[in-house]
Design a protein around this motif. Structure first.
Motif, PDB file in Angstrom:
ATOM      1  N   ARG A 121       0.854  -1.199   0.000  1.00 45.67           N
ATOM      2  CA  ARG A 121       0.000   0.000   0.000  1.00 45.67           C
ATOM      3  C   ARG A 121       0.883   1.240   0.000  1.00 45.67           C
ATOM      4  O   ARG A 121       1.732   1.414   0.862  1.00 45.67           O
ATOM      5  N   VAL A 122       0.633   2.104  -0.981  1.00 47.70           N
ATOM      6  CA  VAL A 122       1.405   3.334  -1.139  1.00 47.70           C
ATOM      7  C   VAL A 122       0.491   4.511  -0.829  1.00 47.70           C
ATOM      8  O   VAL A 122      -0.465   4.773  -1.555  1.00 47.70           O
ATOM      9  N   ALA A 123       0.787   5.218   0.257  1.00 51.91           N
ATOM     10  CA  ALA A 123       0.036   6.416   0.625  1.00 51.91           C
ATOM     11  C   ALA A 123       0.594   7.597  -0.156  1.00 51.91           C
ATOM     12  O   ALA A 123       1.804   7.816  -0.174  1.00 51.91           O
ATOM     13  N   ILE A 124      -0.291   8.343  -0.795  1.00 51.96           N
ATOM     14  CA  ILE A 124       0.122   9.552  -1.496  1.00 51.96           C
ATOM     15  C   ILE A 124      -0.558  10.711  -0.785  1.00 51.96           C
ATOM     16  O   ILE A 124      -1.775  10.878  -0.855  1.00 51.96           O
ATOM     17  N   LEU A 125       0.252  11.471  -0.064  1.00 55.30           N
ATOM     18  CA  LEU A 125      -0.233  12.567   0.768  1.00 55.30           C
ATOM     19  C   LEU A 125       0.209  13.895   0.192  1.00 55.30           C
ATOM     20  O   LEU A 125       1.221  13.976  -0.495  1.00 55.30           O
ATOM     21  N   GLY A 126      -0.540  14.915   0.517  1.00 54.96           N
ATOM     22  CA  GLY A 126      -0.171  16.252   0.088  1.00 54.96           C
ATOM     23  C   GLY A 126      -1.340  17.187   0.283  1.00 54.96           C
ATOM     24  O   GLY A 126      -2.484  16.770   0.473  1.00 54.96           O
ATOM     25  N   ALA A 127      -1.038  18.453   0.235  1.00 62.60           N
ATOM     26  CA  ALA A 127      -2.067  19.476   0.368  1.00 62.60           C
ATOM     27  C   ALA A 127      -2.908  19.529  -0.902  1.00 62.60           C
ATOM     28  O   ALA A 127      -2.602  18.879  -1.901  1.00 62.60           O
TER      29      ALA A 127
ATOM     30  N   ASP B  11     -18.655  15.103   9.535  1.00 62.33           N
ATOM     31  CA  ASP B  11     -18.470  14.288   8.326  1.00 62.33           C
ATOM     32  C   ASP B  11     -17.070  13.681   8.229  1.00 62.33           C
ATOM     33  O   ASP B  11     -16.847  12.783   7.415  1.00 62.33           O
ATOM     34  N   GLN B  12     -16.140  14.153   9.025  1.00 61.52           N
ATOM     35  CA  GLN B  12     -14.740  13.791   8.851  1.00 61.52           C
ATOM     36  C   GLN B  12     -14.470  12.297   9.025  1.00 61.52           C
ATOM     37  O   GLN B  12     -13.751  11.695   8.225  1.00 61.52           O
ATOM     38  N   PHE B  13     -15.042  11.691  10.053  1.00 60.35           N
ATOM     39  CA  PHE B  13     -14.805  10.258  10.261  1.00 60.35           C
ATOM     40  C   PHE B  13     -15.416   9.443   9.133  1.00 60.35           C
ATOM     41  O   PHE B  13     -14.805   8.478   8.661  1.00 60.35           O
ATOM     42  N   LEU B  14     -16.609   9.803   8.691  1.00 58.04           N
ATOM     43  CA  LEU B  14     -17.242   9.107   7.569  1.00 58.04           C
ATOM     44  C   LEU B  14     -16.357   9.162   6.328  1.00 58.04           C
ATOM     45  O   LEU B  14     -16.167   8.149   5.645  1.00 58.04           O
ATOM     46  N   ILE B  15     -15.811  10.322   6.040  1.00 57.24           N
ATOM     47  CA  ILE B  15     -14.951  10.486   4.864  1.00 57.24           C
ATOM     48  C   ILE B  15     -13.718   9.590   4.977  1.00 57.24           C
ATOM     49  O   ILE B  15     -13.372   8.847   4.056  1.00 57.24           O
ATOM     50  N   ALA B  16     -13.062   9.633   6.116  1.00 55.12           N
ATOM     51  CA  ALA B  16     -11.838   8.835   6.303  1.00 55.12           C
ATOM     52  C   ALA B  16     -12.133   7.341   6.316  1.00 55.12           C
ATOM     53  O   ALA B  16     -11.401   6.553   5.707  1.00 55.12           O
ATOM     54  N   SER B  17     -13.188   6.932   6.982  1.00 50.74           N
ATOM     55  CA  SER B  17     -13.487   5.497   7.059  1.00 50.74           C
ATOM     56  C   SER B  17     -13.958   4.962   5.708  1.00 50.74           C
ATOM     57  O   SER B  17     -13.644   3.816   5.360  1.00 50.74           O
ATOM     58  N   THR B  18     -14.658   5.768   4.939  1.00 50.14           N
ATOM     59  CA  THR B  18     -15.047   5.338   3.589  1.00 50.14           C
ATOM     60  C   THR B  18     -13.813   5.182   2.718  1.00 50.14           C
ATOM     61  O   THR B  18     -13.719   4.232   1.927  1.00 50.14           O
TER      62      THR B  18
ATOM     63  N   PRO C 167      -6.490   8.642   5.972  1.00 53.32           N
ATOM     64  CA  PRO C 167      -7.119   9.298   7.112  1.00 53.32           C
ATOM     65  C   PRO C 167      -6.229  10.349   7.787  1.00 53.32           C
ATOM     66  O   PRO C 167      -6.739  11.289   8.407  1.00 53.32           O
ATOM     67  N   LEU C 168      -4.928  10.207   7.647  1.00 55.99           N
ATOM     68  CA  LEU C 168      -4.029  11.205   8.235  1.00 55.99           C
ATOM     69  C   LEU C 168      -4.292  12.599   7.653  1.00 55.99           C
ATOM     70  O   LEU C 168      -4.288  13.590   8.376  1.00 55.99           O
ATOM     71  N   MET C 169      -4.528  12.673   6.347  1.00 51.40           N
ATOM     72  CA  MET C 169      -4.818  13.976   5.733  1.00 51.40           C
ATOM     73  C   MET C 169      -6.157  14.521   6.228  1.00 51.40           C
ATOM     74  O   MET C 169      -6.290  15.716   6.482  1.00 51.40           O
ATOM     75  N   THR C 170      -7.142  13.643   6.376  1.00 48.98           N
ATOM     76  CA  THR C 170      -8.442  14.082   6.899  1.00 48.98           C
ATOM     77  C   THR C 170      -8.275  14.634   8.311  1.00 48.98           C
ATOM     78  O   THR C 170      -8.843  15.670   8.653  1.00 48.98           O
ATOM     79  N   ALA C 171      -7.465  13.962   9.109  1.00 53.74           N
ATOM     80  CA  ALA C 171      -7.207  14.435  10.476  1.00 53.74           C
ATOM     81  C   ALA C 171      -6.496  15.780  10.466  1.00 53.74           C
ATOM     82  O   ALA C 171      -6.826  16.682  11.249  1.00 53.74           O
ATOM     83  N   LEU C 172      -5.553  15.934   9.566  1.00 55.45           N
ATOM     84  CA  LEU C 172      -4.813  17.197   9.467  1.00 55.45           C
ATOM     85  C   LEU C 172      -5.745  18.350   9.102  1.00 55.45           C
ATOM     86  O   LEU C 172      -5.687  19.427   9.700  1.00 55.45           O
ATOM     87  N   TYR C 173      -6.599  18.123   8.132  1.00 58.72           N
ATOM     88  CA  TYR C 173      -7.565  19.161   7.750  1.00 58.72           C
ATOM     89  C   TYR C 173      -8.567  19.419   8.872  1.00 58.72           C
ATOM     90  O   TYR C 173      -8.997  20.556   9.078  1.00 58.72           O
TER      91      TYR C 173
ATOM     92  N   ALA D  26      -6.484   7.410  11.877  1.00 59.39           N
ATOM     93  CA  ALA D  26      -5.284   8.015  11.286  1.00 59.39           C
ATOM     94  C   ALA D  26      -4.009   7.426  11.881  1.00 59.39           C
ATOM     95  O   ALA D  26      -3.000   7.289  11.188  1.00 59.39           O
ATOM     96  N   SER D  27      -4.042   7.068  13.137  1.00 60.61           N
ATOM     97  CA  SER D  27      -2.830   6.565  13.796  1.00 60.61           C
ATOM     98  C   SER D  27      -2.459   5.156  13.344  1.00 60.61           C
ATOM     99  O   SER D  27      -1.323   4.737  13.539  1.00 60.61           O
ATOM    100  N   ARG D  28      -3.362   4.449  12.720  1.00 63.24           N
ATOM    101  CA  ARG D  28      -3.053   3.093  12.243  1.00 63.24           C
ATOM    102  C   ARG D  28      -2.032   3.117  11.122  1.00 63.24           C
ATOM    103  O   ARG D  28      -1.229   2.213  11.013  1.00 63.24           O
TER     104      ARG D  28
END
Length: 185
Positions: A6-12, A52-59, A86-92, A108-110
């Motif tokens: 799994r490759v996470a692609i993060l960014g603003a 809505d944040q948890f729903l977005i990240a969990s979806t 989920p880390l980006m969702t948490a950051l926002y 996000a911590s997982r």
């Protein structure tokens, strides 16, 4: 069972995450998980609220799991490219709501990703309807992301430049994983 990395692609916002994810998936004959937030905004015709944040990240995570299962059915090892996590969702959430919902923080911590890429905000900022705010917010989120990754001890590769330059920067890292015992096990 096939190994999926799994490759996470993060960014603003407006930093090229989706473009990079799609290009990497095409190049590696694999799959990528589009950012659910885009779909959410289009469907609801509004920006997300705190609730809505948890729903977005969990979806987002559920969609990763579905595509990972699909890749596991293949006969050869694969990468799954994840356009945000989920880390980006948490950051926002922290940026816009001054807090992170405990369930979202736990998700996000997982950080169940083998490789983390960060897209630099070095291209032009492009408005995208309700989803994007400004170049200044993009820069602020980028620096917060780098600080968060350091605080969590998450190693990452920051990619810069054009799409072609970014692909060239990523390939040695992916090749190292592809050639390691992780993918041949």
């Amino acid at each position: 069972m096939t190994t999926v990395l799994r490759v996470a692609i993060l960014g603003a916002e407006s930093s090229g995450k989706s473009t990079l994810a799609g290009a990497l998936a095409a190049r590696h004959h694999s799959l990528w998980v589009p950012e659910f937030l885009r779909e959410f905004v289009d469907q609801h015709q509004r920006v997300p609220r705190e609730e809505d944040q948890f729903l977005i990240a969990s979806t987002q995570v559920q969609r990763e799991q579905i595509l990972e299962q699909r890749l596991q059915q293949r006969s050869s090892s694969s990468f799954l490219f994840c356009d945000t996590t989920p880390l980006m969702t948490a950051l926002y959430s922290r940026c816009y709501f001054a807090r992170i919902d405990p369930d979202l923080e736990q998700l996000a911590s997982r950080h169940a990703y083998d490789i983390t890429l960060v897209t630099a905000p070095d291209g032009p900022w492009v408005a995208d309807g309700l989803q994007r705010e400004s170049a200044a917010v993009r820069q602020q989120i980028h620096w917060q992301l780098l600080q968060e990754l350091a605080a969590r001890g998450i190693a990452f590769l920051q990619v810069e430049g054009t799409l072609q330059q970014r692909l060239l920067q990523v390939e040695p890292l992916l090749a190292g994983f592809r050639n390691s015992s992780v993918l041949t096990a």
